[in-house]
Design an enzyme around this catalytic site. Sequence first.
Site: not given
Length: 268
Positions: A250, A216
């Site tokens: 995830r 991210k």
Amino acid sequence: MQAEIGGRRLDLGARVYVMGIVNVTPDSFSGDGVPDPDAAVLQGLRMVAEGADLLDVGGESTRPGHAGVSAEEEIRRVLPVVRRLGAEAGVPVSIDTSKLEVAEAAAAAGAQVVNDVWGLRRSPGIAALAARRGLALVLMHNQAGHDYAGDLVMEVSERLRESVDLALAAGVPKERVIVDPGIGFGKTAEQNLVVLRRLGELRALGQPILVGTSRKSFLGKLFGQAPGERLEGTAASVTAAVLRGADIVRVHDVQAMTRVVRVAEALR
């Protein structure tokens, strides 16, 4: 909490599960998009061989500034992949979408989970679909902008509770409703760290927790890690999530993160 998902029992709370990301998009934020269906299926099967317990197939990028695609285009991208992975992977397959039409098509093709990045706020009909077809739901916190009137984590928790209530009211069993605090969505880089530090507070919702920190942008903004250089940052954030109570992580790098998860799990 035990949940039957796609014929497989998940002992949520007893161990941490790894969800592998299969992006069937040309514009994934992490540069891992695989628009070719055959290549995407091979990627998913490789992830299972590396330890993935679930696979999450997405056909629309959710990166900041992304161009949206129609439901028809999203279905065209994901259906061949969902159909083959559902038949060949041997693990539950999730469809990453906030569109009811895409969720319906994917469920008909074999998806057993709907991962809704808008937590039923854009397509509340997804809850009825999940109840009717026996699907599990991942409900993520998301919002436009990153302004919060009060305490950040309390507001995230309240919005997630609203999403969970919608799912339960539609008839989705409690054990099939998973919450996701939405790292990277509707939050600044610093706010993402706050949510991770206080992740344990979301246990009060009484639902399994999924966390997605993999590659991210907060890892780049705060720590200077380029998109292709975020393996270590991802490992650190996955460890933090597991130690603070995540039930599912995830990730893109399944083999490495499965090893990280097993160690972190033993330490909590």
